[in-house]
Design a protein around this motif. Structure first.
Motif, short mmCIF file in Angstrom:
data_model
loop_
_atom_site.label_atom_id
_atom_site.label_comp_id
_atom_site.label_asym_id
_atom_site.label_seq_id
_atom_site.Cartn_x
_atom_site.Cartn_y
_atom_site.Cartn_z
N SER A 86 15.48 72.76 -1.79
CA SER A 86 15.15 72.95 -3.21
C SER A 86 16.42 72.99 -4.06
O SER A 86 16.48 72.40 -5.14
N LYS B 35 19.78 67.72 -11.85
CA LYS B 35 20.72 68.07 -12.91
C LYS B 35 21.85 67.05 -13.00
O LYS B 35 22.32 66.72 -14.08
N GLU C 119 17.40 70.28 -6.91
CA GLU C 119 17.68 70.70 -8.29
C GLU C 119 19.05 70.21 -8.74
O GLU C 119 19.20 69.73 -9.87
#
Length: 74
Positions: free
Chosen positions: A54, A62, A58
């Motif tokens: 995860s 980003k 992420e």
């Protein structure tokens, strides 16, 4: 639990995890893990793997946002 490499005993401890990917380097000093008392092989449980994946996902998201907005500003 038995190590698949050397048949040693796996102990609940912590282990570091690092990954270098694209334009970032991610490092944790101590993630809960099973560590072989003979050869040092590390196994992460499913829950910890999910957290690691995860975090990487992420950061990837980003990273794409950053580079996309950077190109749009130029």
């Amino acid at each position: 639990m038995e190590c698949i490499y050397c048949k040693g005993h796996m102990e609940k401890k912590t282990a570091p995890f690092s990954i270098q990917k694209n334009s970032y380097y991610l490092h944790w000093d101590a993630i809960p893990a099973f560590v072989c008392d003979q050869c040092g092989e590390v196994y992460f449980a499913e829950h910890e793997v999910d957290i690691i994946q995860s975090a990487i996902s992420e950061l990837d998201r980003k990273n794409v946002e950053f580079y996309t907005s950077d190109k749009e500003a130029a």
